[in-house]
Design an enzyme around this catalytic site. Structure first.
Site, short mmCIF file in Angstrom:
data_model
loop_
_atom_site.label_atom_id
_atom_site.label_comp_id
_atom_site.label_asym_id
_atom_site.label_seq_id
_atom_site.Cartn_x
_atom_site.Cartn_y
_atom_site.Cartn_z
N LYS A 113 0.82 -1.20 0.00
CA LYS A 113 0.00 0.00 0.00
C LYS A 113 0.86 1.27 0.00
CE LYS A 113 -4.10 -2.14 0.67
NZ LYS A 113 -3.70 -3.56 0.60
C1 LIG Z 1 -4.29 -4.62 0.12
C2 LIG Z 1 -3.48 -5.86 0.06
C3 LIG Z 1 -3.75 -6.85 -0.90
C4 LIG Z 1 -4.91 -6.75 -1.87
O1 LIG Z 1 -4.72 -5.75 -2.84
P1 LIG Z 1 -5.97 -5.16 -3.66
O2 LIG Z 1 -5.40 -4.05 -4.45
O3 LIG Z 1 -6.95 -4.69 -2.62
O4 LIG Z 1 -6.52 -6.26 -4.48
C5 LIG Z 1 -2.90 -7.95 -0.94
N1 LIG Z 1 -1.88 -8.09 -0.07
C6 LIG Z 1 -1.61 -7.16 0.87
C7 LIG Z 1 -0.48 -7.39 1.81
C8 LIG Z 1 -2.39 -6.01 0.96
O5 LIG Z 1 -2.11 -5.11 1.89
#
Ligand SMILES: *Cc1c(COP(=O)(O)O)cnc(C)c1O
Length: 500
Positions: A113
């Site tokens: 993120k």
């Molecule tokens: C948010 C997240 C995901 C999922 O990603 P999306 O863009 O919501 O599909 C997968 N792995 C981790 C560690 C995340 O923080």
């Protein structure tokens, strides 16, 4: 370039406006009116460029109302060695002759993120200035764990912004919770919501669509915005690292320019995998998108059947950031697959909210299946994938990345496809240390240990260093202890902003 809404194509706003508002007024998501295309020569030239230059290459094609100076200010404020610990920002790890992990977790909160949330506040500050905004921006975030901390880190002490993060009280890891409740900054607040991620997200959505409440905020000079993955400013920086990964494979002689690759993405809200699809629309040679889910496998079923049905049991898994039954960004993908049919997208989204279910046309289903392969991995399979990866390659992955690896192995077993594949590695294993240690076979190494002893144990076991930001949590003060029900979330916002 302007942006239209997935539920009303006649809306046309600049990228600054789209980023500032987050969500279109009628509930749709902003999408570019067209996709810029890039040539293989352009892609080849990226191989010699830095991550920042690669980011400029992609972002300048979408954020056309930003000046070069503004773009560079955003890029240089986000992607630095100080914050990411590596000049590569998002390095590639070669696992074997056909699989590569794209490590997206070198940022300040140890999850992918950060790739978007380190730059979004800069986009937002510029966007506010460009649109002559006189109100203070209030960022509301519902988080399944990683978004919350990454948003708090990105926004803390950014002038003209406030941020409130809601996390489900059961459904984030101990470390994730500690990261959030110890957050410093004068403009931040954090609250736990009784329920799961969807409860928190629905609560935030309700506040966003409450016109009376929004006027009350406006009278007090506040304006709501979202840092969730529905904001265009979250999505566009994610396109960058797919170009970057491809450029690195070319640079390292793993592929020749023009060769196709596959991508595997551990998916929740469908933001990350959608970014890879947008990269392909621009001309990046990607053949297959492998969409990996945990036991909350709505998307696996959707890809197989064309029926999206969230009426099912919600599972709390060891990959909590993917414990999601409504993948919000799928709406953008549907808009694209229907050739921009805002009416049908509106219908499907209305059906999703009233019946929890919709069925796409055969034509859309066929298009979807020609590009996407969906698979899921339950907790036991995910644990096994962590162990296998460590034993075969001496490389330790986190639970989310392991869902992707497990599904990738199933894909290869079923199809025999040996195309070179980039697997999105979305979190540091240290963030989910307990599950990872148990998976490695050290159940006894976990018993009776606190989070910080677990970090040390995993460092010993993996040969990796404990990320600095996680080790430091030990000495941090807990600042937030708010707990509320779904219906009290609005009060929490009012209290924080001190409005009646
Ligand atoms: C948010 C997240 C995901 C999922 O990603 P999306 O863009 O919501 O599909 C997968 N792995 C981790 C560690 C995340 O923080």
């Amino acid at each position: 370039m302007n942006y239209q809404s997935t539920r009303n194509k006649s809306i046309s706003v600049s990228s600054a406006e789209a980023i500032k508002t987050g969500l279109s007024a009628e509930g749709g998501l902003f999408v570019p009116e067209s996709f810029p295309s890039v040539s293989l020569d352009d892609i080849e030239s990226l191989a010699q460029k830095s991550y920042g230059e690669r980011a400029y290459f992609v972002l300048s094609k979408f954020l056309t109302d930003f000046t070069d100076e503004e773009l560079w200010q955003c890029i240089n404020g986000a992607y630095t060695k100080e914050k990411f610990g590596t000049n590569a920002i998002a390095p590639i790890y070669k696992l074997n002759s056909s699989a590569y992990f794209l490590e997206l977790w070198h940022g300040p909160t140890c999850a992918f993120k950060d790739m978007a949330l380190q730059i979004l506040p800069h986009f937002l500050t510029v966007s506010m200035k460009k649109t002559n905004e006189d109100k203070e921006i209030v960022i509301l975030v519902a988080t399944s764990g990683d978004t919350g901390k990454a948003a708090l880190e990105g926004f803390k002490d950014v002038a003209g912004t406030r941020i409130i993060v809601f996390y489900p009280d059961n459904g984030v890891s101990e470390i994730q919770k500690l990261q959030m409740v110890t957050q410093e900054g004068d403009n931040v607040s954090v609250a736990a919501v009784k329920g799961n991620f969807d409860d928190a997200q629905n609560g935030v959505k309700k506040i966003f669509t409450d016109e009376a409440y929004k006027s009350l905020l406006a009278r007090n000079k506040f304006k709501l915005s979202s840092a969730n993955s529905i904001n265009w400013g979250r999505l566009v920086p994610q396109i960058v690292y797919y170009f970057s990964a491809y450029a690195d494979l070319v640079k390292n002689g793993e592929i020749a320019v023009g060769d196709t690759i596959n991508v595997v993405v551990p998916t929740g809200n469908f933001g990350n995998i959608l970014a890879s699809y947008y990269a392909k629309k621009m001309g990046l040679p990607i053949a297959k998108f492998i969409c990996a889910s945990n036991e909350n496998n709505v998307l696996t079923d959707f890809i197989k059947t064309g029926v999206y049905d969230k009426n099912r049991e919600f599972h709390t898994t060891i990959s909590p950031s993917m414990d999601i039954l409504i993948s919000s960004n799928l709406e953008r993908f549907l808009f694209d697959l229907t050739g921009g049919n805002d009416n049908i997208v509106s219908e499907w989204m209305a059906a999703l909210s009233s019946e929890g279910k919709y069925t796409v046309s055969d034509e859309v289903k066929e298009k979807l299946q020609s590009m996407f392969w969906g698979g899921c991995s339950d907790d036991a399979e995910t644990m096994a994938a962590i162990k296998k990866c460590a034993e075969e390659y001496d490389y330790v992955i986190d639970t989310h990345t392991a869902v992707a690896k497990s599904v990738y192995d199933k894909y290869v077993a079923e199809t025999g496809d040996t195309t070179k594949t980039v697997i999105a590695s979305t979190a540091s294993p240290f963030k989910f240390n307990q599950s990872v240690l148990i998976a490695l076979g050290d159940h006894s190494a976990v018993v009776g240990k606190n989070e910080f002893e677990l970090l040390d144990e995993l460092a010993k076991r993996s040969g990796m260093d404990v990320p600095k930001s996680l080790g430091e949590l030990k000495n941090k003060q807990k600042i937030f202890n708010l707990v509320c029900s779904k219906d009290e979330m609005q009060n929490i916002v009012s209290d924080f902003l001190m409005i009646e």
